[in-house]
Design a protein around this motif. Sequence first.
Motif, PDB file in Angstrom:
ATOM      1  N   VAL A  14      19.414 -49.186 -17.076  1.00  0.00           N
ATOM      2  CA  VAL A  14      19.256 -49.687 -18.440  1.00  0.00           C
ATOM      3  C   VAL A  14      18.061 -50.635 -18.528  1.00  0.00           C
ATOM      4  N   PHE A  15      17.969 -51.560 -17.600  1.00  0.00           N
ATOM      5  CA  PHE A  15      16.881 -52.540 -17.615  1.00  0.00           C
ATOM      6  C   PHE A  15      15.524 -51.856 -17.371  1.00  0.00           C
ATOM      7  N   ASP A  16      15.486 -50.893 -16.450  1.00  0.00           N
ATOM      8  CA  ASP A  16      14.226 -50.186 -16.174  1.00  0.00           C
ATOM      9  C   ASP A  16      13.740 -49.439 -17.409  1.00  0.00           C
ATOM     10  N   ALA A  17      14.675 -48.771 -18.107  1.00  0.00           N
ATOM     11  CA  ALA A  17      14.292 -48.033 -19.317  1.00  0.00           C
ATOM     12  C   ALA A  17      13.812 -48.987 -20.409  1.00  0.00           C
ATOM     13  N   ALA A  18      14.435 -50.160 -20.510  1.00  0.00           N
ATOM     14  CA  ALA A  18      14.027 -51.153 -21.510  1.00  0.00           C
ATOM     15  C   ALA A  18      12.632 -51.684 -21.209  1.00  0.00           C
ATOM     16  N   LYS A  19      12.315 -51.834 -19.920  1.00  0.00           N
ATOM     17  CA  LYS A  19      10.965 -52.291 -19.549  1.00  0.00           C
ATOM     18  C   LYS A  19       9.907 -51.272 -19.962  1.00  0.00           C
ATOM     19  N   ILE A  20      10.220 -49.990 -19.769  1.00  0.00           N
ATOM     20  CA  ILE A  20       9.279 -48.935 -20.159  1.00  0.00           C
ATOM     21  C   ILE A  20       9.065 -48.957 -21.670  1.00  0.00           C
ATOM     22  N   ARG A  21      10.149 -49.086 -22.431  1.00  0.00           N
ATOM     23  CA  ARG A  21      10.019 -49.150 -23.898  1.00  0.00           C
ATOM     24  C   ARG A  21       9.162 -50.339 -24.303  1.00  0.00           C
ATOM     25  N   ARG A  22       9.429 -51.475 -23.645  1.00  0.00           N
ATOM     26  CA  ARG A  22       8.676 -52.679 -23.996  1.00  0.00           C
ATOM     27  C   ARG A  22       7.189 -52.483 -23.736  1.00  0.00           C
ATOM     28  N   ALA A  23       6.854 -51.820 -22.628  1.00  0.00           N
ATOM     29  CA  ALA A  23       5.446 -51.545 -22.317  1.00  0.00           C
ATOM     30  C   ALA A  23       4.814 -50.626 -23.358  1.00  0.00           C
ATOM     31  N   ASN A  24       5.663 -49.809 -24.005  1.00  0.00           N
ATOM     32  CA  ASN A  24       5.178 -48.890 -25.044  1.00  0.00           C
ATOM     33  C   ASN A  24       5.320 -49.467 -26.449  1.00  0.00           C
ATOM     34  N   GLY A  25       5.674 -50.765 -26.525  1.00  0.00           N
ATOM     35  CA  GLY A  25       5.724 -51.419 -27.831  1.00  0.00           C
ATOM     36  C   GLY A  25       7.047 -51.320 -28.556  1.00  0.00           C
ATOM     37  N   ARG A  26       8.130 -50.890 -27.881  1.00  0.00           N
ATOM     38  CA  ARG A  26       9.442 -50.808 -28.532  1.00  0.00           C
ATOM     39  C   ARG A  26      10.406 -51.795 -27.885  1.00  0.00           C
ATOM     40  N   GLY A  27      11.175 -52.442 -28.718  1.00  0.00           N
ATOM     41  CA  GLY A  27      12.181 -53.364 -28.204  1.00  0.00           C
ATOM     42  C   GLY A  27      13.524 -52.679 -28.039  1.00  0.00           C
ATOM     43  N   THR A  28      14.427 -53.313 -27.298  1.00  0.00           N
ATOM     44  CA  THR A  28      15.751 -52.754 -27.022  1.00  0.00           C
ATOM     45  C   THR A  28      16.833 -53.762 -27.371  1.00  0.00           C
ATOM     46  N   LEU A  29      17.787 -53.334 -28.174  1.00  0.00           N
ATOM     47  CA  LEU A  29      18.995 -54.116 -28.398  1.00  0.00           C
ATOM     48  C   LEU A  29      20.065 -53.525 -27.487  1.00  0.00           C
ATOM     49  N   LEU A  30      20.458 -54.276 -26.492  1.00  0.00           N
ATOM     50  CA  LEU A  30      21.476 -53.819 -25.552  1.00  0.00           C
ATOM     51  C   LEU A  30      22.826 -54.365 -25.990  1.00  0.00           C
ATOM     52  N   PHE A  31      23.693 -53.465 -26.421  1.00  0.00           N
ATOM     53  CA  PHE A  31      25.032 -53.859 -26.855  1.00  0.00           C
ATOM     54  C   PHE A  31      25.991 -53.657 -25.688  1.00  0.00           C
ATOM     55  N   VAL A  32      26.638 -54.748 -25.271  1.00  0.00           N
ATOM     56  CA  VAL A  32      27.576 -54.711 -24.145  1.00  0.00           C
ATOM     57  C   VAL A  32      28.982 -54.969 -24.669  1.00  0.00           C
ATOM     58  N   ASP A  33      29.773 -53.919 -24.722  1.00  0.00           N
ATOM     59  CA  ASP A  33      31.152 -54.057 -25.174  1.00  0.00           C
ATOM     60  C   ASP A  33      32.003 -54.632 -24.045  1.00  0.00           C
ATOM     61  N   GLU A  34      32.971 -55.484 -24.426  1.00  0.00           N
ATOM     62  CA  GLU A  34      33.851 -56.129 -23.440  1.00  0.00           C
ATOM     63  C   GLU A  34      33.038 -56.894 -22.385  1.00  0.00           C
TER      64      GLU A  34
END
Length: 434
Positions: free
Chosen positions: A96-116
């Motif tokens: 999850v974190f690796d994919a978010a880093k790639i998005r960030r490098a491409n100009g997209r942010g990530t909202l990570l929703f963690v249930d429980e």
Amino acid sequence: MSDLFDTGAAKAAEGPRPLADRLRPATLDEVIGQDDLLRDGPLGAMLTSGRLSSLILWGPPGVGKTTIARLLAQETDLVFVQISAIFTGVPDLRKVFDAAKIRRANGRGTLLFVDEIHRFNKAQQDGFLPHMEDGTIILVGATTENPSFELNAAVLSRAQVCVLKRLDADAMEQMLKRVEQSEADLPLTPDARRQIIDMADGDGRALLNLAEQVLSWGAKEPIDPVTLSKRLSQRAAKYDKTGEEHYNLISALHKSVRGSDPDAALYWFARMLTGGEDPRYLARRITRMAVEDIGLADPQAHRICLDAWETYERLGSPEGELALAEALLYLALAPKSNAAYVAYKAAMKAAKQHGSEPPPAHILNAPTRMMKDLGYGAGYEYDHDAEDGFSGQNYFPDTMDRSVYYVPVERGHERDLKKRVEYFAKLRAQKGRG
């Protein structure tokens, strides 16, 4: 990035969807029952400013935590990624974190929703910190447990806690109207309509599931409460015998007794029993109330609680619970005093401050000749020899000023004790030993 986590990925053809999913709000304005949070509250302010920070959404089940998180991502143009702490391990988090880093490098942010989110241990929670700090993710955690008990202080310091309320009857009625606008009128009498709201117990998802069952019956005539009760099951009351709800309810019970409200006390007692609480725990807490809040204002209250406890042990359930209920009612209506409790705490504090001081010599025991020669017991006045049965001697250490710890109240039996305290104080003053 696997489609397991990224809900922005292409979806396969969908099968049948439950009513609760079909009626999921499409915008934050459609969310029911959380206006204080979304309109003029912290989330509304964040959206107005265009800056969303990490959040912890704390509230009971079925009040919109997942929906709000999804719509926050939509409103702020963030990729919404959802995981559950129950099913997610360290390797999954790394992906999850690796994919978010790639998005960030491409100009997209990530909202990570963690249930429980409270189900992650402390070390796992720490793993979020660097990614929150460098902006790789906006963390939105959802929990039904008190965050101050379950989440790391470091996580809490980097996230704003938003409290979602249990849905009230008006919010639940709005939800039923939305069902009828989308599907069909619910074939329920007014009383049955109120009953189905009570059955859902503040859980919007549960209400929609109940409404879906009612619609599936295809009834031609309005269903009354009796028929509804036969066809539907009451949702189990939210109660965790080891969690915050346990402490909330025992606090409500204790304070209702302290506040001399027998009806409220009986209600919270019943709530705990129906939630599965051990009656022995309640017996212990009821006895504590007698000691702490009734005290010497009604000395027999303590005995009544112990008798009720013993009755429960002999009779068991359900008759034994009645004995506990009777003791509870007695306590609620008894005169209240914490004077003994206050006096005990004050004496404990003084004992810690003067713990090495010996008793005055005149009240020391003198079993040997040497002790007598040292003055042990010298000058002791035997109170029974006094004309009024009271010597008024000092019994505190010689280096300590006389202290007053116990101050009886003008309630119940302590009225008489107060008179005795004042009588002995007057005698002590007359003898010049005040």
